[in-house]
Write a protein that holds these residues in place. Structure first.
Motif, PDB file in Angstrom:
ATOM      1  N   LYS A 235     -12.773  -0.336   4.160  1.00 39.95           N
ATOM      2  CA  LYS A 235     -11.404  -1.267   4.018  1.00 39.95           C
ATOM      3  C   LYS A 235     -11.502  -2.408   3.303  1.00 39.95           C
ATOM      4  O   LYS A 235     -11.425  -3.776   2.765  1.00 39.95           O
TER       5      LYS A 235
ATOM      6  N   ARG B 133     -15.318   2.234  -9.291  1.00 39.27           N
ATOM      7  CA  ARG B 133     -15.460   3.228  -8.370  1.00 39.27           C
ATOM      8  C   ARG B 133     -15.313   4.514  -8.818  1.00 39.27           C
ATOM      9  O   ARG B 133     -15.478   4.055 -10.235  1.00 39.27           O
TER      10      ARG B 133
ATOM     11  N   ILE C 211      -4.643   2.355  -9.443  1.00 37.99           N
ATOM     12  CA  ILE C 211      -5.568   0.835  -9.530  1.00 37.99           C
ATOM     13  C   ILE C 211      -5.855   0.184 -10.579  1.00 37.99           C
ATOM     14  O   ILE C 211      -5.996   0.528 -11.314  1.00 37.99           O
TER      15      ILE C 211
ATOM     16  N   ASP D 241       0.208  -1.523  -0.162  1.00 41.98           N
ATOM     17  CA  ASP D 241      -0.332  -0.227   0.068  1.00 41.98           C
ATOM     18  C   ASP D 241       1.232   0.997  -0.071  1.00 41.98           C
ATOM     19  O   ASP D 241       0.042   2.132   0.072  1.00 41.98           O
TER      20      ASP D 241
ATOM     21  N   SER E 158      -4.911   2.083  -1.007  1.00 39.81           N
ATOM     22  CA  SER E 158      -6.190   2.027  -0.602  1.00 39.81           C
ATOM     23  C   SER E 158      -5.878   2.560   1.110  1.00 39.81           C
ATOM     24  O   SER E 158      -6.553   2.146   2.031  1.00 39.81           O
TER      25      SER E 158
ATOM     26  N   GLU F 112      -6.568   7.120  -5.863  1.00 37.16           N
ATOM     27  CA  GLU F 112      -5.911   5.683  -6.170  1.00 37.16           C
ATOM     28  C   GLU F 112      -5.159   4.672  -6.819  1.00 37.16           C
ATOM     29  O   GLU F 112      -4.297   3.386  -6.659  1.00 37.16           O
TER      30      GLU F 112
ATOM     31  N   ASP G  96     -14.121   4.929  -1.054  1.00 39.17           N
ATOM     32  CA  ASP G  96     -14.199   3.743  -0.638  1.00 39.17           C
ATOM     33  C   ASP G  96     -15.709   3.272   0.003  1.00 39.17           C
ATOM     34  O   ASP G  96     -16.186   2.282  -0.464  1.00 39.17           O
TER      35      ASP G  96
END
Length: 476
Positions: A466, A385, A213, A10, A145, A142, A375
């Protein structure tokens, strides 16, 4: 939560953070240069203050309408280069070229001609800029996360973006210096070309190096084509309706509208106060003080405020960090009343350490919190998204308010009796202008705190969301 460590997967690599930051430098450089050059609409091109205010505000209403469309397009785009990067690349090139063209006016032409030239070209420029800015903002949402990494990414990009505000104030000095340019109009025209070239070079970097993403298997994306234009418009309105039902996001928009546009409404007043209140209308005597005021503000924001806000957010939460930073900015706005003293010009720096918390905290935190909101939307409404749509609606709110702020700013100048063609201003005019410079941003910042007091998307809730999304997607 205090001992939480962001997983390696991440974390955003430094190179990508730098490229994303370069994009944000452009996002700051273009409006910053635009704001400085707008001043010379009055002095170099002889534009009436109210007409200049209209030229600052009307194009942004048009710009605000195009943002949601661009957000929807980038959310649903399918390409081997991703959803955002092709638009960022092309938009950066168009933004740089069209910005330079925008300022190729002739002071010998009539006010009416220059007004319509600037108005039309502003709208053309803003189309290209929307193609760059909206996907770039969506890309940032994006890139990770992780709740805390989002704040660090936005803090890093905002710090690089502040470089623009260290440079832009000196455009006042360069353009007005007769040893550099023969006239102010020539200075504006030539410097706009340099700014355009810099924006192209820096603007393409996020398209080349940043990764968003993985959208290869993202479901429910709409087909973008002329054949589906009508159905796309229906889907766009549905997306906007879903966004409008997101209560945490509406609070972010409301608070941003108040803080940023309260500041924007009086942004140019400090220059006028330094020149006409402290130095009786003498630009020569004012020298580089206006430039130093803005440059020091940017330096404090980049290297003190943003790191402090990031620490507070990671320790106490983003909502608390916003309330603290906005309250500190009000202290700075109030201190401005005592800051403009010709006998001690260094006092102009006194309110900066407090005032800088306003915008420095605002965009670092709001962009991070908007990513959290994306999210929440996926949890409630599923795929695809909508980072682009959320980013577009957020900046739509900013630009719509900015349009209003610029028009009202021109109206305030007119109301207090400010005359751009006069060598000096009356004492009554300057007292009224100084009061507006303090009161307007203080009130709007206070209202923003009230709006954010009940913001509900905390760190613990964001992390639970998440986890639910990871489980739903079947990710490890």
């Amino acid at each position: 939560m205090k001992n939480y460590v962001t997983p390696v997967r991440d974390r955003v690599p430094l190179g990508q953070k730098a490229a994303f930051g370069a994009g944000h430098l452009v996002l700051n450089l273009l409006p910053g240069a635009l704001g400085v050059f707008m001043f010379f609409l009055l002095t170099a091109f002889g534009m009436d203050p109210f007409l200049a205010g209209l030229l600052g505000g009307l194009p942004r209403i048009f710009d605000a309408l195009t943002d949601p469309i661009m957000g929807f397009i980038s959310d649903n785009t399918k390409s081997k280069w991703g959803r955002r990067r092709p638009y960022i690349f092309v938009g950066a090139i168009l933004s740089g070229i069209l910005f330079a063209v925008l300022w190729q006016m002739d002071p010998n032409e009539s006010q009416n001609y220059n007004f319509w030239y600037f108005l039309i070209m502003s709208m053309v420029f803003l189309i290209g800029n929307t193609m760059f800015a909206t996907p770039l903002v969506g890309l940032g949402y994006e890139m990770t996360s992780d709740y805390n990494e989002r704040t660090r990414l936005m803090a890093f990009s905002q710090t690089i973006g502040q470089i623009a505000w260290m440079i832009v104030p000196w455009f006042w000095v360069i353009i007005a210096d007769p040893t550099i340019f023969e006239t102010q109009a020539i200075g504006v025209r030539k410097l706009s070309i340099i700014v355009g070239i810099a924006c192209i070079i820096l603007g393409v970097l996020p398209a080349l190096f940043c990764k968003g993403i993985d959208s290869a298997h993202m479901e429910n994306r709409k087909e973008i084509s002329f054949k589906t234009l009508f159905s796309n418009l229906i889907d766009l309105f549905k997306s906007i309706a879903q966004v409008a039902k997101n209560k945490p996001f509406l609070k972010l928009c409301g608070a941003t509208f108040l803080v940023f546009n309260g500041f924007q409404m009086v942004a140019a007043f400090s220059v006028y106060i330094i020149v006409f209140y402290m130095y009786n209308g003498s630009y020569a005597d004012a020298g580089t003080w206006p430039a130093w005021f803005s440059t020091v503000t940017a330096l404090v924001t980049a290297f003190a405020v943003i790191p402090i806000v990031t620490i507070i957010a990671n320790k106490f939460g983003k909502r608390q960090a916003f309330i603290i930073s906005t309250a500190l900015s009000i202290v700075g706005y109030i201190l401005k009343w005592w800051a403009f003293d010709v006998n001690n010009p260094y006092l102009i720096f006194m309110p900066i350490p407090f005032m800088a918390f306003g915008l420095g905290g605002l965009f670092t935190l709001m962009m991070s919190m908007t990513a959290d909101v994306c999210d929440l939307d996926e949890l409630e409404n599923g795929m695809p998204r909508k980072e682009g749509t959320f980013g577009a609606i957020y900046w739509w709110m900013v630009k719509l308010g900015q349009a209003l702020a610029l028009v009202l700013g021109g109206a305030v100048l007119k109301f207090v009796g400010f005359d751009g063609n006069a060598a000096q201003q009356t004492a009554e005019t300057m007292t009224s202008l100084r009061l507006a410079d303090v009161i307007i941003p203080s009130i709007t910042a206070g209202l923003a705190i009230v709006v954010m007091w009940s913001y509900s998307l905390s760190e613990s809730r964001a992390k639970k969301i998440k986890e639910q999304l990871i489980e739903r997607r079947g990710e490890l």
